[in-house]
Design a protein around this motif. Structure first.
Motif, PDB file in Angstrom:
ATOM      1  N   TYR A 152       0.828   3.177  -6.761  1.00 38.06           N
ATOM      2  CA  TYR A 152       0.026   4.382  -6.559  1.00 38.06           C
ATOM      3  C   TYR A 152      -0.974   4.536  -7.707  1.00 38.06           C
ATOM      4  O   TYR A 152      -0.604   4.490  -8.871  1.00 38.06           O
ATOM      5  CB  TYR A 152       0.913   5.628  -6.512  1.00 38.06           C
ATOM      6  CG  TYR A 152       1.709   5.795  -5.236  1.00 38.06           C
ATOM      7  CD1 TYR A 152       1.553   4.916  -4.156  1.00 38.06           C
ATOM      8  CD2 TYR A 152       2.622   6.831  -5.088  1.00 38.06           C
ATOM      9  CE1 TYR A 152       2.288   5.061  -2.994  1.00 38.06           C
ATOM     10  CE2 TYR A 152       3.367   6.985  -3.921  1.00 38.06           C
ATOM     11  CZ  TYR A 152       3.196   6.097  -2.881  1.00 38.06           C
ATOM     12  OH  TYR A 152       3.926   6.249  -1.726  1.00 38.06           O
ATOM     13  N   GLY A 153      -2.248   4.696  -7.345  1.00 39.17           N
ATOM     14  CA  GLY A 153      -3.295   4.837  -8.348  1.00 39.17           C
ATOM     15  C   GLY A 153      -4.158   3.598  -8.482  1.00 39.17           C
ATOM     16  O   GLY A 153      -5.158   3.619  -9.207  1.00 39.17           O
ATOM     17  N   ASN A 162       4.436   3.755 -13.767  1.00 41.60           N
ATOM     18  CA  ASN A 162       4.987   4.219 -12.490  1.00 41.60           C
ATOM     19  C   ASN A 162       6.436   3.769 -12.323  1.00 41.60           C
ATOM     20  O   ASN A 162       7.285   4.514 -11.825  1.00 41.60           O
ATOM     21  CB  ASN A 162       4.164   3.684 -11.318  1.00 41.60           C
ATOM     22  CG  ASN A 162       2.912   4.505 -11.051  1.00 41.60           C
ATOM     23  OD1 ASN A 162       2.677   5.529 -11.692  1.00 41.60           O
ATOM     24  ND2 ASN A 162       2.110   4.064 -10.103  1.00 41.60           N
ATOM     25  N   GLU A 198       9.695   6.202 -11.974  1.00 47.01           N
ATOM     26  CA  GLU A 198      10.659   6.067 -10.882  1.00 47.01           C
ATOM     27  C   GLU A 198      12.087   5.954 -11.415  1.00 47.01           C
ATOM     28  O   GLU A 198      13.001   6.645 -10.946  1.00 47.01           O
ATOM     29  CB  GLU A 198      10.316   4.830 -10.048  1.00 47.01           C
ATOM     30  CG  GLU A 198      11.308   4.516  -8.939  1.00 47.01           C
ATOM     31  CD  GLU A 198      10.996   3.184  -8.281  1.00 47.01           C
ATOM     32  OE1 GLU A 198      10.506   3.209  -7.139  1.00 47.01           O
ATOM     33  OE2 GLU A 198      11.239   2.137  -8.897  1.00 47.01           O
ATOM     34  N   GLU A 255       0.821  -1.206   0.000  1.00 46.79           N
ATOM     35  CA  GLU A 255       0.000   0.000   0.000  1.00 46.79           C
ATOM     36  C   GLU A 255       0.859   1.263   0.000  1.00 46.79           C
ATOM     37  O   GLU A 255       0.411   2.326  -0.420  1.00 46.79           O
ATOM     38  CB  GLU A 255      -0.934  -0.005   1.217  1.00 46.79           C
ATOM     39  CG  GLU A 255      -2.057  -1.034   1.090  1.00 46.79           C
ATOM     40  CD  GLU A 255      -3.038  -0.960   2.242  1.00 46.79           C
ATOM     41  OE1 GLU A 255      -2.628  -0.552   3.348  1.00 46.79           O
ATOM     42  OE2 GLU A 255      -4.214  -1.303   2.039  1.00 46.79           O
ATOM     43  N   ASN A 256       2.088   1.134   0.490  1.00 49.39           N
ATOM     44  CA  ASN A 256       3.010   2.273   0.517  1.00 49.39           C
ATOM     45  C   ASN A 256       4.016   2.244  -0.631  1.00 49.39           C
ATOM     46  O   ASN A 256       4.922   3.075  -0.682  1.00 49.39           O
ATOM     47  CB  ASN A 256       3.765   2.301   1.849  1.00 49.39           C
ATOM     48  CG  ASN A 256       2.846   2.574   3.016  1.00 49.39           C
ATOM     49  OD1 ASN A 256       2.079   3.530   2.988  1.00 49.39           O
ATOM     50  ND2 ASN A 256       2.892   1.741   4.039  1.00 49.39           N
ATOM     51  N   GLU A 257       3.869   1.280  -1.544  1.00 47.95           N
ATOM     52  CA  GLU A 257       4.793   1.108  -2.666  1.00 47.95           C
ATOM     53  C   GLU A 257       4.395   2.038  -3.812  1.00 47.95           C
ATOM     54  O   GLU A 257       3.278   1.962  -4.318  1.00 47.95           O
ATOM     55  CB  GLU A 257       4.786  -0.347  -3.123  1.00 47.95           C
ATOM     56  CG  GLU A 257       5.456  -0.628  -4.449  1.00 47.95           C
ATOM     57  CD  GLU A 257       6.906  -0.180  -4.490  1.00 47.95           C
ATOM     58  OE1 GLU A 257       7.239   0.606  -5.408  1.00 47.95           O
ATOM     59  OE2 GLU A 257       7.685  -0.610  -3.619  1.00 47.95           O
ATOM     60  N   ARG A 258       5.336   2.890  -4.232  1.00 46.56           N
ATOM     61  CA  ARG A 258       5.015   3.902  -5.242  1.00 46.56           C
ATOM     62  C   ARG A 258       4.614   3.303  -6.594  1.00 46.56           C
ATOM     63  O   ARG A 258       3.885   3.935  -7.357  1.00 46.56           O
ATOM     64  CB  ARG A 258       6.191   4.864  -5.422  1.00 46.56           C
ATOM     65  CG  ARG A 258       7.522   4.191  -5.655  1.00 46.56           C
ATOM     66  CD  ARG A 258       8.679   5.167  -5.374  1.00 46.56           C
ATOM     67  NE  ARG A 258       9.986   4.531  -5.463  1.00 46.56           N
ATOM     68  CZ  ARG A 258      10.559   3.873  -4.465  1.00 46.56           C
ATOM     69  NH1 ARG A 258       9.913   3.727  -3.309  1.00 46.56           N
ATOM     70  NH2 ARG A 258      11.759   3.352  -4.593  1.00 46.56           N
TER      71      ARG A 258
END
Length: 274
Positions: A147-148, A262, A266, A141-144
């Motif tokens: 995101y989305g 994503n 990165e 859930e905190n992994e970029r």
């Protein structure tokens, strides 16, 4: 961004078998290049069939899924070359500021889990093929990269093998993180397999297929052998649900539009920051 020259190596693990995955990866890269107006070069390496291996001149490496047993390569040159490439990328990243970023899909993910000893790579009781919910862990859930996306989110899963029994000591030693698990199956007394791992700050992998798109998936689902297999294993209702879900913008269309873009963001942002 368009004044930077970037090189992407796509490693083809399909061993000459027809597939939709390579097309999906290439299309995502092409769209990304056009949208961001990038000088981005993409080269493909057929590692299993032709023994082609990229050198360390690339900024980004994406290694595909593929058919067969993830132990098929034991003792073969192509697997040794693939593992050596991962070692050389790891070694490069230890001493250089301009990090090389790696994304591993399905078969490549299983190979990396074997290489690093992160879990047990075992044969499933039955084939998994279709569009399934995937649950993010707290780290996920905190992994970029995610995101989305919703939790759970949907993606294409196609495999006879799985990675289970996470080796916590190896995870801790590597600093790796378990990001996602397969859907909960309360009625089935089987361990949920690992669906995504961040191996390092510069290497991530998924058991599922983030490159899959509705067009390619529909072509697969309409094949008689695939249709019969899904109906046999999951029932006609599940098959019809898969067909209908292809048009759902919150399912694989969303996943395809989020994860690999994503990852590219990165990798490229990190490269620009050097």
């Amino acid at each position: 961004m368009n004044d930077i020259n970037l090189k992407v190596a796509v490693i083809d693990m399909n061993n000459g078998f027809p597939n939709q995955g390579m097309r999906g990866i290439q299309e995502i890269l092409h769209r990304y290049k056009i949208y961001n107006q990038l000088n981005l070069t993409v080269d493909t390496f057929d590692i299993r069939q032709k023994g082609e291996v990229p050198d360390l001149s690339y900024n980004i490496y994406i290694s595909s899924g593929g058919p067969g047993n993830p132990y098929d390569g034991e003792g073969q040159k192509w697997e040794a070359d693939f593992f050596d490439l991962l070692d050389r990328i790891d070694d490069f990243n230890l001493v250089n500021e301009d990090k090389k970023h790696v994304f591993l899909i399905c078969h490549s993910f299983q190979l990396a889990c074997r290489k690093y000893g992160l879990g047990e790579v075992t044969n499933r009781k039955s084939n998994a093929f279709g569009i399934f919910p995937i649950s993010l862990t707290e780290a996920g859930e905190n992994e970029r990269i995610f995101y989305g996306l919703y939790n759970p989110f949907y993606s294409v899963d196609s495999r006879d093998w799985q990675v289970v029994q996470p080796n916590q000591k190896v995870f801790e030693k590597m600093g790796a993180q378990l990001l996602a698990l397969e859907k909960e199956r309360p009625h089935v007394d089987l361990e949920r397999c690992m669906m995504a791992i961040r191996f390092s700050p510069y290497m991530i992998g998924t058991q599922f297929h983030p490159e899959a798109d509705p067009i390619g998936m529909k072509m697969y689902l309409l094949l008689d052998e695939k249709k019969e297999l899904i109906i046999k294993n999951h029932g006609k209702e599940k098959y019809d649900d898969m067909i209908n879900s292809l048009e759902n913008p919150d399912r694989i269309m969303l996943t395809q539009s989020v994860i690999l873009p994503n990852f590219l963001d990165e990798a490229i942002n990190a490269y620009q920051a050097v």
